[in-house]
Design a protein around this motif. Structure first.
Motif, mmCIF file in Angstrom:
data_model
loop_
_atom_site.group_PDB
_atom_site.id
_atom_site.type_symbol
_atom_site.label_atom_id
_atom_site.label_comp_id
_atom_site.label_asym_id
_atom_site.label_seq_id
_atom_site.Cartn_x
_atom_site.Cartn_y
_atom_site.Cartn_z
ATOM 1 N N GLY A 8 -1.867 9.724 -0.739
ATOM 2 C CA GLY A 8 -2.111 8.292 -0.742
ATOM 3 C C GLY A 8 -3.564 7.954 -0.506
ATOM 4 N N GLY A 9 -3.852 6.668 -0.543
ATOM 5 C CA GLY A 9 -5.203 6.221 -0.218
ATOM 6 C C GLY A 9 -5.557 6.560 1.212
ATOM 7 N N VAL A 10 -4.599 6.360 2.124
ATOM 8 C CA VAL A 10 -4.718 6.794 3.519
ATOM 9 C C VAL A 10 -3.475 7.614 3.851
ATOM 10 C CG1 VAL A 10 -4.820 6.066 5.924
ATOM 11 C CG2 VAL A 10 -6.129 4.814 4.199
ATOM 12 N N TYR A 11 -3.688 8.834 4.359
ATOM 13 C CA TYR A 11 -2.594 9.754 4.658
ATOM 14 C C TYR A 11 -2.751 10.220 6.101
ATOM 15 C CZ TYR A 11 0.291 14.015 4.448
ATOM 16 O OH TYR A 11 1.227 14.988 4.681
ATOM 17 N N ILE A 36 -6.069 -0.712 0.167
ATOM 18 C CA ILE A 36 -5.754 0.452 -0.661
ATOM 19 C C ILE A 36 -5.306 -0.054 -2.022
ATOM 20 C CG2 ILE A 36 -4.260 2.475 -0.883
ATOM 21 C CD1 ILE A 36 -4.040 2.326 2.260
ATOM 22 N N LYS A 37 -6.110 0.240 -3.052
ATOM 23 C CA LYS A 37 -5.837 -0.251 -4.396
ATOM 24 C C LYS A 37 -5.769 0.906 -5.390
ATOM 25 C CE LYS A 37 -8.370 -4.636 -3.806
ATOM 26 N NZ LYS A 37 -9.435 -5.504 -4.389
ATOM 27 N N GLU A 75 -1.226 -1.553 10.984
ATOM 28 C CA GLU A 75 -1.230 -3.007 11.119
ATOM 29 C C GLU A 75 -2.258 -3.668 10.202
ATOM 30 O OE1 GLU A 75 -0.934 -6.127 14.836
ATOM 31 O OE2 GLU A 75 -2.011 -4.232 15.133
ATOM 32 N N ALA A 76 -1.833 -4.790 9.570
ATOM 33 C CA ALA A 76 -2.725 -5.664 8.808
ATOM 34 C C ALA A 76 -3.495 -4.926 7.715
ATOM 35 C CB ALA A 76 -3.694 -6.379 9.750
ATOM 36 N N ASN A 77 -2.811 -4.022 7.026
ATOM 37 C CA ASN A 77 -3.392 -3.353 5.877
ATOM 38 C C ASN A 77 -2.890 -4.000 4.587
ATOM 39 O OD1 ASN A 77 -4.617 -0.814 7.297
ATOM 40 N ND2 ASN A 77 -2.524 -0.979 8.083
ATOM 41 N N VAL A 78 -3.596 -3.748 3.488
ATOM 42 C CA VAL A 78 -3.225 -4.282 2.181
ATOM 43 C C VAL A 78 -3.056 -3.116 1.218
ATOM 44 C CG1 VAL A 78 -3.882 -5.803 0.275
ATOM 45 C CG2 VAL A 78 -4.571 -6.374 2.620
ATOM 46 N N VAL A 79 -1.913 -3.049 0.542
ATOM 47 C CA VAL A 79 -1.665 -2.004 -0.451
ATOM 48 C C VAL A 79 -1.197 -2.667 -1.743
ATOM 49 C CG1 VAL A 79 -0.423 0.102 -1.041
ATOM 50 C CG2 VAL A 79 -0.997 -0.370 1.353
ATOM 51 N N MET A 80 -1.874 -2.335 -2.840
ATOM 52 C CA MET A 80 -1.473 -2.879 -4.129
ATOM 53 C C MET A 80 -1.688 -1.845 -5.240
ATOM 54 S SD MET A 80 -4.614 -5.514 -5.053
ATOM 55 C CE MET A 80 -4.372 -6.510 -3.589
ATOM 56 N N ARG A 81 -0.838 -1.913 -6.226
ATOM 57 C CA ARG A 81 -0.892 -1.056 -7.407
ATOM 58 C C ARG A 81 -0.826 0.419 -7.043
ATOM 59 N NH1 ARG A 81 -4.777 -5.044 -8.532
ATOM 60 N NH2 ARG A 81 -6.506 -3.596 -8.172
ATOM 61 N N ALA A 82 0.207 0.767 -6.279
ATOM 62 C CA ALA A 82 0.539 2.160 -5.971
ATOM 63 C C ALA A 82 1.910 2.465 -6.555
ATOM 64 C CB ALA A 82 0.539 2.390 -4.462
#
Length: 579
Positions: free
Chosen positions: A458-461, A481-482, A504-511
């Motif tokens: 992932g973007g962050v693992y 994380i895009k 907390e308060a992260n954004v994930v799109m287009r995964a």
């Protein structure tokens, strides 16, 4: 404050003044040892070519509260000069032959080549020709094609996706006819690499068991493969009389094109050094030769690879298991620090390197700020152990070019490590990886176009324990994380027994998937709170007992997601945008 100057056209018999600079970093190091108080070593613009690694020890530390600084001349001003610390060799003496450039390079050994600063790929073909079967020692194919390889002992097989997260490399030993005539061809692989590969890569899934690396996805480094402009081959079939071949791109001229082969494997090695800074320097042109040896490169995960010593079995579901190394080695870095204290690396660039860029083990109070990492064969930054490291405002892109499992930034076994406001883009696997640690903080980073080659990341693992209580917990907050590319990934991935962690308060799109709450071993004491998604995480409708899932919001419409998370997105990424 003492100032010394180093210039490519200097002389070590000179005093190191701006008018009469030293020629080498070693001479400047000796002068710094003899000085009292703060010391600044100014590197003038140009290429500072090393003939051996530049080494620092505890004797090269700042003393009595003072600091020793190695920096580009004019650092921090519009007049800053580009000082390149290079481990490369300029290739000359080219002759043109059948459209290619050829140079006799003696005992030169390298895995990379740079042409006017551009990375040239090794010449390659896709897979083995013919009908192929695997043996205990290699392969048999009904094609005679491999018998036309001109330097079989230099050929390397690449296995992309042995496991979805893994890419291995094994060399060829010999190629021969099974029997006289035009019949089948036997390819014997180098040992111990191929035997290790048969041992390491064994998986069971849905009742089916596989063993070994399978068939190669590509094959590199033979003169017969040299058909694509901009690629090269190093022929080592005659010991001490190696030949470098390069197929030029249109417009390139051997009389004016600068071709550099990296020779050194380490540019800078510092052990036990304290209160030293590096500012505005470019570290470039180094290689890593171990994958060319008979041991090959048996990758497993991230920056880890197998060197023998046995494997263990991980059960990942009912009737499903994979083997993994009982112990792993780590891909080295071309700039290395061991047990540093108060070391600062600021505004530097790590580029055109055949392993990882920066590697740090142990120590206290490391700061890596405002640096660029690009055009690297392996990872950008790898931190192992130590306390209080700050990795901030760095840009990492176009890495993992040869070892596709390499993350942008990795930290494992650390205490109080902060990874904040970095931008990671265009990488083949994970953007940021944090293994078992204590109190790691992953804050307001931006990852874009991760997982471009391999899967299951992932973007962050984050994996393993991140503390042993809420007081020592890890925190993943405010990251964006895009565009997580490959199928089978989780944009924000807490895996393999992650525990004592707040997300907390992260954004994930287009995964492929935004996140996953059900993994093996299970998550324990993990909180997902107030995150923004464009799709519900796997397991959100029935979180396991070890996961608290609250206040997270899913927006199917990207415009709505961007509007709702605008404050988070505005704060993520670089503190100082760079061109």
């Amino acid at each position: 404050m003492f100032q010394f100057h180093v210039a490519p056209a200097g002389d070590d018999s000179w005093p190191g003044s701006v008018e009469r600079p030293f020629a080498t970093l070693e001479r400047a190091r000796s002068a710094a040892r003899e000085a009292a108080g703060d010391v600044v070593v100014q590197l003038r613009g140009g290429i500072h070519t090393l003939t051996r690694p530049f080494e620092l020890t505890s004797a090269d530390s700042g003393r009595d509260g003072h600091r020793i600084v190695y920096q580009a001349y004019g650092y921090g001003t519009p007049a800053q000069e580009e000082a390149v610390v290079s481990g490369g060799r300029l290739i000359t003496g080219w002759r043109e032959q059948d459209g290619a450039w050829t140079a006799d390079v003696g005992d030169l050994d390298t895995r990379q080549l740079y042409v006017d600063g551009r990375r040239a790929d090794r010449a390659a073909i896709e897979g083995l020709p013919g009908e192929v079967s695997t043996t205990e020692t290699g392969y048999v194919t009904d094609s005679a094609g491999p018998r036309e390889w001109r330097s079989p002992g230099d050929v390397e097989f690449v296995y992309r996706g042995v496991y979805p997260w893994t890419e291995a490399r094994c060399g060829v030993a010999t190629v021969s006819a099974v029997s006289p005539g035009e019949g089948p061809t036997e390819i014997t692989m180098a040992q111990p690499a191929f035997g290790w590969a048969m041992e390491l890569y064994a998986a069971t899934w849905e009742g089916q068991t596989t063993r070994g690396p399978g068939l190669p996805t590509s094959i590199e480094n033979d003169p017969s493969f040299l058909t694509e402009p901009g690629t090269f081959v190093l022929d080592r079939s005659r010991p001490g009389r190696h030949v470098l071949r390069y197929l030029p791109r249109p417009g390139e001229d051997p009389a004016s094109t600068r071709v550099v082969a990296p020779v050194l494997e380490t540019l800078l090695s510092a052990v036990g050094t304290r209160d030293v800074s590096f500012r505005g320097l470019v570290f470039a042109e180094a290689t890593w030769l171990r994958p060319s040896r008979p041991e090959g490169f048996l990758h497993y995960h991230g920056s880890g690879y197998y060197e023998g010593g046995g494997v263990e079995v991980a059960v990942v579901g009912e009737g499903a298991s994979v083997t993994y190394p009982a112990a792993s080695a780590t891909v080295p870095a071309c700039v290395r620090f061991e047990d540093p204290a108060g070391v600062e690396i600021e505004g530097c660039r790590f580029t055109r390197l055949g392993a990882s860029g920066l590697g740090v083990s142990g120590g206290d109070g490391l700061v890596v700020r405002g640096c660029d990492f690009d055009t690297l064969s392996a990872a950008g930054v790898t931190i192992s152990g130590g306390a209080g490291a700050l990795i901030e405002d760095n840009r990492v892109r176009h890495i993992g070019l040869e070892y596709a499992g390499s993350p942008g930034i990795t930290a494992t076994g650390t205490r109080g490590c902060t990874i904040a406001h970095n931008e990671i883009s265009d990488v083949p696997h994970c953007g940021i990886v944090v293994g078992p640690s204590e109190g790691a903080r992953i804050l307001r980073n931006l990852t874009v176009n991760t997982m471009q080659v391999l899967a299951d990341g992932g973007g962050v693992y984050v994996s393993g324990p991140q503390g042993d209580s809420w007081e020592s917990q890890g925190l993943v907050e405010g990251n964006v994380i895009k565009d997580v590319k490959t199928a089978y990934n989780f944009g924000l991935y807490t895996d393999y027994g992650a525990s004592w962690l707040t997300v907390e308060a992260n954004v994930v799109m287009r995964a492929d998937n935004t996140a996953v709450l059900q993994v093996a071993p299970p998550l324990e004491n993990v909180v997902y709170r107030g995150n923004f998604w464009d799709a519900d995480p796997v397991g959100h409708d029935g979180p396991p007992s070890g996961v608290t899932y609250e206040g997270n919001v899913t927006y199917k419409d990207e415009r709505e997601l961007n509007a709702a998370s605008a404050a988070v997105q505005d704060r993520a990424g670089l503190l100082r945008p760079r061109p």
